[in-house]
Write a protein that holds these residues in place. Structure first.
Motif, PDB file in Angstrom:
ATOM      1  N   SER A 108       0.821  -1.208   0.000  1.00 28.70           N
ATOM      2  CA  SER A 108       0.000   0.000   0.000  1.00 28.70           C
ATOM      3  C   SER A 108       0.858   1.263   0.000  1.00 28.70           C
ATOM      4  N   LEU A 109       1.851   1.296   0.849  1.00 31.16           N
ATOM      5  CA  LEU A 109       2.691   2.495   0.953  1.00 31.16           C
ATOM      6  C   LEU A 109       3.584   2.671  -0.271  1.00 31.16           C
ATOM      7  N   VAL A 110       4.141   1.579  -0.768  1.00 32.14           N
ATOM      8  CA  VAL A 110       5.008   1.681  -1.954  1.00 32.14           C
ATOM      9  C   VAL A 110       4.249   2.288  -3.127  1.00 32.14           C
ATOM     10  N   LEU A 111       2.991   1.919  -3.288  1.00 38.66           N
ATOM     11  CA  LEU A 111       2.211   2.389  -4.425  1.00 38.66           C
ATOM     12  C   LEU A 111       1.508   3.725  -4.173  1.00 38.66           C
ATOM     13  N   THR A 112       1.301   4.085  -2.902  1.00 38.62           N
ATOM     14  CA  THR A 112       0.549   5.306  -2.584  1.00 38.62           C
ATOM     15  C   THR A 112       1.431   6.541  -2.518  1.00 38.62           C
ATOM     16  N   LEU A 113       2.638   6.394  -2.016  1.00 38.54           N
ATOM     17  CA  LEU A 113       3.505   7.563  -1.838  1.00 38.54           C
ATOM     18  C   LEU A 113       3.733   8.344  -3.130  1.00 38.54           C
ATOM     19  N   PRO A 114       3.926   7.705  -4.290  1.00 39.43           N
ATOM     20  CA  PRO A 114       4.086   8.503  -5.520  1.00 39.43           C
ATOM     21  C   PRO A 114       2.873   9.379  -5.812  1.00 39.43           C
ATOM     22  N   ALA A 115       1.665   8.856  -5.554  1.00 41.33           N
ATOM     23  CA  ALA A 115       0.461   9.653  -5.801  1.00 41.33           C
ATOM     24  C   ALA A 115       0.396  10.838  -4.849  1.00 41.33           C
ATOM     25  N   LEU A 151      -3.313  11.060   2.564  1.00 48.82           N
ATOM     26  CA  LEU A 151      -3.538   9.920   1.678  1.00 48.82           C
ATOM     27  C   LEU A 151      -2.854   8.641   2.145  1.00 48.82           C
ATOM     28  N   PRO A 152      -1.566   8.659   2.543  1.00 51.24           N
ATOM     29  CA  PRO A 152      -0.965   7.401   3.019  1.00 51.24           C
ATOM     30  C   PRO A 152      -1.699   6.809   4.216  1.00 51.24           C
ATOM     31  N   ALA A 153      -2.167   7.678   5.108  1.00 53.16           N
ATOM     32  CA  ALA A 153      -2.900   7.180   6.280  1.00 53.16           C
ATOM     33  C   ALA A 153      -4.210   6.536   5.864  1.00 53.16           C
ATOM     34  N   PHE A 154      -4.939   7.175   4.948  1.00 55.86           N
ATOM     35  CA  PHE A 154      -6.201   6.610   4.488  1.00 55.86           C
ATOM     36  C   PHE A 154      -6.004   5.209   3.916  1.00 55.86           C
TER      37      PHE A 154
END
Length: 516
Positions: free
Chosen positions: A312-319, A359-362
């Protein structure tokens, strides 16, 4: 599990791409005026209740119990349980629907009180919501069928059903708008048509899987009583979460015209990674953990949760980085045309940047909360949600004056971090979750890769300013595409060099996907 996550995420991505096309058309035809505000309220309200009665509380109670019955008692027993739950769900939804339709003006006075000062906006909101609210019954049944299919490891149909929603709304805009008083009228009927299409599609796929559900005589069986026992705290927790979303609508309705629309357009972009990544991970992780725990594999359940959080974090941080650094060009290129002007794009971009902070928390919340739901503990997330929502709403009230709708988004992000932090802390204290060596090692690597991407995006935005600010659509889209490629390329290279993404993992995943 990763293959299922990628499958769900890929279908959700296709849906979100269509959703962007829908939103581009909506922005051009509807803009950010009173008709738009009225429709977005009408669209939000059944979806708020949907999160409460369907996807949120309902699935968190239903999926672990249904998955457990599949593992222990077989498909026939699980189907009987689903039949009983469906009957109960339809009865409750029909009572709610009839009550809301009968008292729609009073209902709107409660949930959008700021519209009372504008009679035409209030009239449109009442009309549009009367058309869209039956969608709640249909989408609740869709969620029930989705829970059944997901528990059977059939994730495709439920993940693809939102595509029908977007196709329906696009058709409503293109075909219906010329035939109706406004695009808002067309979109409202499009929402209802989408609910019918989604329900029929999921019911068809469940029939293919041998899980055709039928209403039965209502009765409080042992299984239903257990379901209601688990559902009660889950419904309360989802209700608390929805309070913060209702607060956005309530407070934004009292802000100047356009605030509701700015929140909507920013949230639509913010929902892209949340839907593609967070919801995909949560959808697959809940039945995965439920089955492992039911079969006594606690270590496997914790390992699955670690890998889900890591992915989740690997894919969310770029966004999140893209929205923070390049929010203005993204909003401008995607939506600035027709009735949606530069000032609308700028206001929506600021709101998007505020949402990106949380966003990362969500996304991580989706994985953390399943640690409780998979163990049929729905009470603990309620207590966490109570604290988070209290902080969230208090901040909204404090920030709405100086920051308008941006303050509402900031408060939402802070509440998300409070929620995620408390969930992780409680799981750790109870010995139900511990970040393993791989996750602990990769967290700082994620931060470094994201920082490299932020610097690259900042430089690229400066260099691409003539393209991003051009009058021609193709020049602007080209500039945005180059910006996206630069950001993702830098993040990907950094991730590989830092060992965050291993080539061996990608190779194994590719070989397994080929075999499947």
């Amino acid at each position: 599990m990763f293959r299922h996550i990628l499958s769900v995420g890929g279908l959700t991505l296709a849906s979100r791409v269509l959703g962007f096309l829908r939103d581009v058309l909506t922005a051009a035809l509807l803009g950010a005026g009173p008709v738009a505000d009225a429709f977005f309220v009408a669209f939000r309200l059944p979806n708020h209740f949907r999160a409460l009665f369907a996807e949120g509380a309902f699935n968190s109670a239903f999926v672990p119990l249904f998955s457990g019955k599949l593992v222990q008692d077989g498909a026939a027993s699980a189907r009987r349980f689903a039949d009983e739950v469906m009957t109960l769900l339809v009865i409750v939804q029909l009572v709610l629907l009839l009550a809301v339709l009968a008292f729609m003006p009073q209902f709107m006075t409660v949930f959008a009180p700021g519209f009372a000062d504008d009679p035409e906006k209030f009239r449109l909101a009442v009309l549009f919501t009367s058309i869209t609210f039956p969608y709640l019954l249909l989408i609740s049944l869709v969620s029930l069928y989705g829970g059944v299919l997901n528990s059977m490891s059939r994730f495709g149909a439920a993940a693809a059903s939102p595509i029908l929603m977007n196709l329906s709304l696009i058709a409503a805009l293109v075909v219906g708008t010329p035939l109706m008083p406004s695009a808002g009228h067309a979109l409202s009927w499009g929402v209802l048509a989408a609910g019918v299409a989604q329900f029929l599609y999921l019911a068809w796929d469940a029939r293919r899987a041998g899980m055709t559900l039928r209403p039965v005589m209502p009765r409080l069986s042992t299984d239903v009583k257990r379901f209601l026992t688990v559902l009660g705290p889950a419904a309360l927790g989802s209700g608390l979460t929805q309070i913060s979303l209702f607060a956005d609508t309530l407070i934004a309705s009292a802000l100047p015209t356009g605030a509701v629309s700015y929140l909507y357009y920013a949230d639509r972009l913010n929902q892209l990674p949340l839907g593609v990544i967070g919801i995909a991970v949560g959808t697959v992780l809940l039945p995965e953990m439920s089955k492992r725990i039911k079969s006594g594999d606690e270590a496997g359940a914790v390992d699955s949760q670690n890998r889900a959080i890591e992915l989740s974090l690997v894919l969310t941080l770029p966004a999140a980085i893209a929205f923070l650094v390049a929010g203005t060009p993204i909003l401008s290129v995607l939506f600035q045309r027709g009735a949606f002007g530069p000032s609308d794009a700028a206001a929506s971009a600021l709101t998007l940047q505020a949402y990106a902070l949380g966003l990362p928390a969500f996304v991580v919340i989706r994985s953390l909360v399943n640690g409780f739901y998979a163990r049929q503990d729905t009470a603990t997330p309620v207590r966490v949600a109570l604290v988070a929502v209290g902080i969230n709403v208090a901040l909204k009230l404090a920030l709405m004056g100086p920051l308008a709708q941006v303050g509402l988004a900031v408060a939402t992000s802070v509440g998300a971090w409070v929620n995620a932090g408390l969930l992780a802390l409680l799981l750790h204290r109870r010995g139900l979750f511990r970040a393993d060596a791989r996750l602990t090692r990769n967290l700082p690597r994620m931060v470094i890769a994201a920082s490299a991407m932020a610097g690259a995006l900042w430089l690229a935005t400066e260099r691409l300013a003539p393209w991003l600010g051009a009058t021609g659509l193709f020049e602007r889209l080209g500039g945005l595409l180059v910006l996206a490629v630069v950001g993702l390329a830098v993040y990907a290279v950094a991730a590989v060099l830092l060992g965050l993404v291993r080539r061996s993992d990608l190779g194994r995943l590719r070989r397994r996907s080929t075999r499947s």
